[in-house]
Design an enzyme around this catalytic site. Sequence first.
Site, PDB file in Angstrom:
ATOM      1  N   ASN A  80     -34.783 -44.198 -39.239  1.00  0.00           N
ATOM      2  CA  ASN A  80     -35.447 -43.280 -40.156  1.00  0.00           C
ATOM      3  C   ASN A  80     -36.938 -43.131 -39.867  1.00  0.00           C
ATOM      4  OD1 ASN A  80     -35.720 -41.796 -42.845  1.00  0.00           O
ATOM      5  ND2 ASN A  80     -37.066 -43.556 -43.177  1.00  0.00           N
ATOM      6  N   TYR A 120     -43.007 -31.331 -33.152  1.00  0.00           N
ATOM      7  CA  TYR A 120     -42.168 -32.116 -34.067  1.00  0.00           C
ATOM      8  C   TYR A 120     -40.699 -31.737 -33.924  1.00  0.00           C
ATOM      9  CZ  TYR A 120     -39.852 -33.602 -38.339  1.00  0.00           C
ATOM     10  OH  TYR A 120     -38.955 -34.145 -39.220  1.00  0.00           O
ATOM     11  N   LYS A 171     -37.151 -33.888 -32.643  1.00  0.00           N
ATOM     12  CA  LYS A 171     -35.905 -33.997 -33.392  1.00  0.00           C
ATOM     13  C   LYS A 171     -34.734 -33.374 -32.629  1.00  0.00           C
ATOM     14  CE  LYS A 171     -37.597 -36.314 -36.789  1.00  0.00           C
ATOM     15  NZ  LYS A 171     -37.159 -37.724 -36.976  1.00  0.00           N
ATOM     16  N   THR A 196     -39.640 -35.936 -51.000  1.00  0.00           N
ATOM     17  CA  THR A 196     -40.264 -37.208 -50.637  1.00  0.00           C
ATOM     18  C   THR A 196     -41.740 -36.932 -50.339  1.00  0.00           C
ATOM     19  OG1 THR A 196     -39.887 -36.975 -48.250  1.00  0.00           O
ATOM     20  CG2 THR A 196     -38.084 -37.911 -49.564  1.00  0.00           C
ATOM     21  N   THR A 224     -37.679 -52.319 -42.119  1.00  0.00           N
ATOM     22  CA  THR A 224     -38.913 -52.445 -41.360  1.00  0.00           C
ATOM     23  C   THR A 224     -39.943 -51.426 -41.816  1.00  0.00           C
ATOM     24  OG1 THR A 224     -38.572 -50.853 -39.536  1.00  0.00           O
ATOM     25  CG2 THR A 224     -37.446 -52.987 -39.370  1.00  0.00           C
ATOM     26  N   SER A 279     -32.617 -36.974 -37.794  1.00  0.00           N
ATOM     27  CA  SER A 279     -33.301 -35.873 -37.127  1.00  0.00           C
ATOM     28  C   SER A 279     -33.964 -35.023 -38.202  1.00  0.00           C
ATOM     29  CB  SER A 279     -32.312 -35.060 -36.288  1.00  0.00           C
ATOM     30  OG  SER A 279     -32.914 -33.948 -35.682  1.00  0.00           O
ATOM     31  N   LEU A 327     -37.111 -41.253 -47.556  1.00  0.00           N
ATOM     32  CA  LEU A 327     -35.670 -41.468 -47.545  1.00  0.00           C
ATOM     33  C   LEU A 327     -35.321 -42.930 -47.274  1.00  0.00           C
ATOM     34  CD1 LEU A 327     -32.745 -40.479 -47.580  1.00  0.00           C
ATOM     35  CD2 LEU A 327     -33.022 -39.816 -45.169  1.00  0.00           C
TER      36      LEU A 327
END
Length: 279
Positions: free
Chosen positions: A85, A151, A155, A186, A34, A136, A16
Site C-alpha cells: 500500500n 504518478y 501505477k 483519505t 510498516t 495501484s 487505506l
Amino acid sequence: METKKVWFVTGASKGLGFELVKKLLSKGFQVAATSRTVESLISTIGETSENFLPLSANITDNNDIKSAIEKTVHHFGRIDVVVNNAGYGQIGTLEELTDEEARENYAVNVFGTLNVIRNAMPYLREQRSGNIFNISSVGGYSANFPGWGIYCSTKFAVAGFTEALAEEVKDFGVHATVVYPGYFRTDFLTKDSVKTPSNPIQAYEAARNSEQAHLNEINGNQPNDPEKAADVLIQISKEKNPPVHLLLGVGTMEFLNNKIDILKKDAEQWESLTVSTAI
C-alpha cells in the site's frame, strides 16, 4: 483459522493502510504494519502485542524490507497476506518534473513494492499459499489526467508486473491481485501527502486546473469509504480464486468503459494501417 492469517501491510500510518490495519485487528487477524517511523504506528494503533507488530521500514531500502519481513515471520511464525500500500501521489507534467522528482516517485511506488515482493515470496512459495495485493490506482488503468503522468505511469507499472506475478506464482498456490482504487476519502490528496512540482510551468493550464481541482475540490469530497475498501480486501483474501484485477470504488467502472471505448475506436479507425505490415 481465517482469523489467524498473518497480514503484512506497508504504508499503514494513514489512508487505506491505516483503515485496513484497524479493521484487521478488530476482526482478530495478526498484523505486521510498516511506516517510515514506528512511532506513528504506535501513537495511532498501539504497541507491539500478540496480534500487532509495528515496524519502521524504508520501502526503498531492500535490506530494510527484508529485515521487516524476517521480524514478521519471527514474531508470528508465518506470513499469509501481503498488502503493498505504501506510495504517494506526484503531481506535475512530464516537462516540469525534475529527474529527481520522477525517480523518487518510481523508487517508492514501483521499486519499493518490488522490494516487498522479492523478500516475501520465499516464505509464500515455501508454504505454498498466500495472497499479494498490490495497490495501484484507477490512474494505473487510465492515465488521461493532465499533470499526473509520472504518478499514473508508476501505477501502470504496478499493474503490469502484478499480471506477470500472478502467472509466476500460481503454481505455488499464491494469488496476486492488482487493486485499482478510485477516489477514497483519505488524506491522499492533502498537502502533507501529495507532492507538487518544485518548478511549475504556468503555461500548462490544464495541469494547473487539475492540480487545484484535486487539492481544493476533490479532496475531502471523495465518494468512497476506506473502511469499506478494507472489508473488500479481507473478503477477497478468503476467496479460492481471487481476481487478478480488482476495480475498487464507485466511479471506477466508468473509467474502465471509457478506456475500452477509446481503445476500440482507435483500433478500428486505424485497422488498415495496423494490418498493413504483413509480409
